[in-house]
Scaffold this motif. Structure first.
Motif, mmCIF file in Angstrom:
data_model
loop_
_atom_site.group_PDB
_atom_site.id
_atom_site.type_symbol
_atom_site.label_atom_id
_atom_site.label_comp_id
_atom_site.label_asym_id
_atom_site.label_seq_id
_atom_site.Cartn_x
_atom_site.Cartn_y
_atom_site.Cartn_z
ATOM 1 N N TRP A 4 2.918 -3.073 14.792
ATOM 2 C CA TRP A 4 4.424 -3.283 14.415
ATOM 3 C C TRP A 4 5.162 -3.837 15.606
ATOM 4 N N PRO B 64 4.318 -3.973 8.996
ATOM 5 C CA PRO B 64 3.344 -3.970 9.879
ATOM 6 C C PRO B 64 2.111 -4.958 9.461
ATOM 7 N N GLU B 65 1.249 -5.364 10.093
ATOM 8 C CA GLU B 65 0.198 -6.196 9.841
ATOM 9 C C GLU B 65 -1.037 -5.308 10.091
ATOM 10 N N ASP B 66 -2.101 -5.450 9.147
ATOM 11 C CA ASP B 66 -3.487 -4.691 9.454
ATOM 12 C C ASP B 66 -4.405 -5.690 10.627
ATOM 13 N N ARG C 204 -3.074 -0.868 12.683
ATOM 14 C CA ARG C 204 -1.782 -1.721 12.183
ATOM 15 C C ARG C 204 -0.772 -1.896 13.393
ATOM 16 N N ARG D 27 -7.300 2.552 9.682
ATOM 17 C CA ARG D 27 -6.437 1.271 9.800
ATOM 18 C C ARG D 27 -5.578 0.835 11.052
ATOM 19 N N SER E 120 0.042 5.011 7.685
ATOM 20 C CA SER E 120 -1.107 4.130 7.169
ATOM 21 C C SER E 120 -0.970 3.441 5.922
#
Length: 577
Positions: free
Chosen positions: A370, A198-200, A368, A366, A447
């Motif tokens: 996906w 994933p990316e934050d 995130r 956070r 997380s």
């Protein structure tokens, strides 16, 4: 009997048997064996008139047998009485003391009334008489009955097993709701789906550092659990999150959820209690929400245990009371195991749910994202509670607490086993709280936490649900712990992907996904748009408001001090109101 004369029988006034005088000896009947005996010796029978005529004596045996054609009894010698007595003694017993196997032997010869004696067979191979076989069966049946009675009496002293327990649905199913589909848990185990890293999108809030001295806590130097009344905790649903609303308006994703909702779906096959998730289809977007005051806000206790908890809500060990107690233990532990010196790690934005100047718990959110497929992205709000500085690099931590309320329910006393048999304690918790531990692990994975800390918190006394102590704190890497508890990340995402695909095929509207309270399956209902809007669900009271004064003395507790403490808190609450 003609011609048989008994003769004179002299009277012996000095003892038992014939007199020793020569005159008495001369009157002794001829051809009659005689052996001296005393009163303590056993006498054999001359003839058995009750014996079955079909049971003839064995050929060659010394034992005399009576036949209808015989006109007299045949005695073979002076030792016939002793031989007869020995045979009778060996065949007669009041209690069956011989060792017999209780297992069925298919090769055992069965009783056959037409059986005839074979002199070449050994004595041990002789079949039993029918009356003996019936008697043995009666004794075995009686033993089985006594064994079952003991088993049932022991069970009656224990709580009923989990299979007989009946749980209530987490939401009242209305008659006008239309059930669209039901999915058994057996289909979930076959699902698999892999997602890229994933990316934050954004990190909000602030974190305090973890206090490493808690890693050295043992049952012998335990620490009392503190209460944090001034720190606010937030359990905001997906659609009410201002950051998620902003990301949805910017078309950053198609599906939106929180880590608690996703972990509930991911670990659904391990759940026993009923739960529900509200699904809202708005245009091309999908929001996974929870109801106000939902059961998802509380932690389950002994959910997967074989022994049910009391159903009485007022009982301190009931399902509801233990859930509330475990939730506040978890919150207080997550704030106590920190270095509270004012030093915090801040991020791009402050806590999105707190007002200015409000004291909030240590938490970072956070957001995130996906990638589920080429056209579908999922954004989730994930929470961590602390941070630790390792090699000049900051690592995120999740803090959760397992709670012991009464050792007799789990069978393992933490104060005795945590130091020497920590693995056994964890194995017992994995058996009794499999769903809760799996959800904590799933949340830590979502997380991106580097470490998950598990605290072992126990009551000071089993009947005191107000005071607790921290007995130990253990850290695990989420990926390693997931492997240890057999939690497959591909299967977790496969469940989420299947539910999302199912919901994306629905038309716009509101739906509710409900775990069946009595069966391992989930059902999806079509509900009105205004469903749950006017529902009022009583919020669980804080721990200090729930405690009732003790009415009797218990070991290790000062009842008067407890009553004074409760009265003081009631006065404080009234003044605050």
């Amino acid at each position: 009997m003609v011609g048989f004369e008994l003769g004179a029988v002299p009277f012996n006034s000095d003892g038992w048997g014939p007199p020793e005088s020569s005159s008495a000896a001369s009157n002794h009947p001829s051809n009659v064996p005689f052996a001296p005996f005393s009163r303590s010796e056993k006498l054999g029978r001359i003839a058995d008139w009750t014996r079955n005529m079909s049971n003839q004596a064995r050929p060659g045996s010394k034992q005399g047998g009576y036949h209808a054609s015989d006109s007299a009894f045949d005695f073979s010698g002076d030792d016939s009485f002793a031989t007869l007595a020995a045979d009778e003694d060996s065949s007669f017993r009041l209690v069956d003391t011989s060792a017999k196997s209780n297992h069925y032997n298919p090769n055992r010869p069965k009783f056959n009334p037409r059986w005839r004696f074979n002199p070449h067979h050994a004595r041990s191979q002789l079949p039993q008489r029918r009356d003996e076989e019936v008697e043995i069966k009666k004794r075995e049946a009686e033993k089985d009955r006594l064994r079952r009675d003991r088993m049932y009496s022991n069970r009656s002293q224990m709580p009923q097993r989990r299979e007989s327990s009946v749980f209530k649905s987490s939401v009242d199913i209305q008659p006008e709701w239309n059930m669209l589909d039901q999915i058994p848990f057996s289909t979930f185990s076959k699902l698999s789906f892999s997602v890229p890293e994933p990316e934050d999108m954004l990190i909000c809030g602030g974190l305090e550092f973890y206090d490493r001295t808690y890693d050295r806590i043992t049952p012998k130097n335990s620490k009392p659990l503190e209460r944090f009344k001034n720190r606010n905790f937030f359990k905001v649903t997906t659609s009410d999150d201002p950051v998620i609303r902003r990301l949805a308006n910017e078309d950053k994703a198609t599906v939106f959820a929180t880590d608690s909702i996703l972990s509930t779906l991911m670990c659904a096959p391990r759940s026993v209690y009923s739960w529900d998730i509200v699904v809202q289809r708005v245009g091309t977007k999908l929001f996974l929400d929870k109801r106000e005051g939902s059961q998802l806000d509380l932690l389950s206790v002994h959910e997967t245990s074989q022994e049910p908890l009391p159903d009485v809500k007022e009982d301190i060990n009931s399902i509801h009371s233990l859930s509330v107690e475990a939730t506040y233990i978890n919150q207080n532990f997550s704030q106590q195991a920190l270095i509270r010196d004012g030093n915090k790690v801040t991020f791009e934005e402050p806590n999105p749910f707190a007002n200015e100047g409000e004291e909030v718990a240590s938490a970072a959110y956070r957001y995130r994202r996906w990638k589920l497929d080429n056209e579908m992205y999922l954004v989730s709000r994930c929470e961590v509670q602390s941070v630790v500085d390792m090699n000049n690099q900051k690592s995120f931590l999740t803090l959760n607490a397992l709670n012991e309320f009464d050792p007799k329910y789990s069978g393992v006393d933490w104060r005795q086993k945590l130091e020497t048999q920590r693995g056994a304690v964890l194995a017992t918790e994995l058996k009794n709280n499999a769903n809760k531990l799996a959800k904590w692990t799933a949340q830590a994975l979502l997380s991106g936490a580097d470490m998950m800390k598990l605290g072992y918190v126990s009551r000071v006394h089993p009947r005191d649900h107000f005071n607790h102590v921290i007995l130990a704190v253990v850290g695990y890497k989420p990926k390693d712990f997931a492997t240890q508890i057999n939690l497959n990340t591909s299967n977790m995402w496969g469940i989420v992907k299947s539910i999302v695909d199912l919901c994306m095929k629905l038309k716009e509207g509101k739906y509710v996904l409900v775990k069946d309270p009595s069966k391992p399956q989930v059902r999806i209902y079509d509900v009105p748009q205004d469903a749950f809007d006017n529902d009022y669900v009583e919020e669980p009271l804080p721990e200090d408001e729930q405690v009732q004064p003790l009415t009797e003395d218990v070991d290790g507790l000062d009842v008067n001090a407890a009553k004074d403490e409760v009265e003081e808190k009631e006065v404080t609450l009234e003044a605050a109101a």
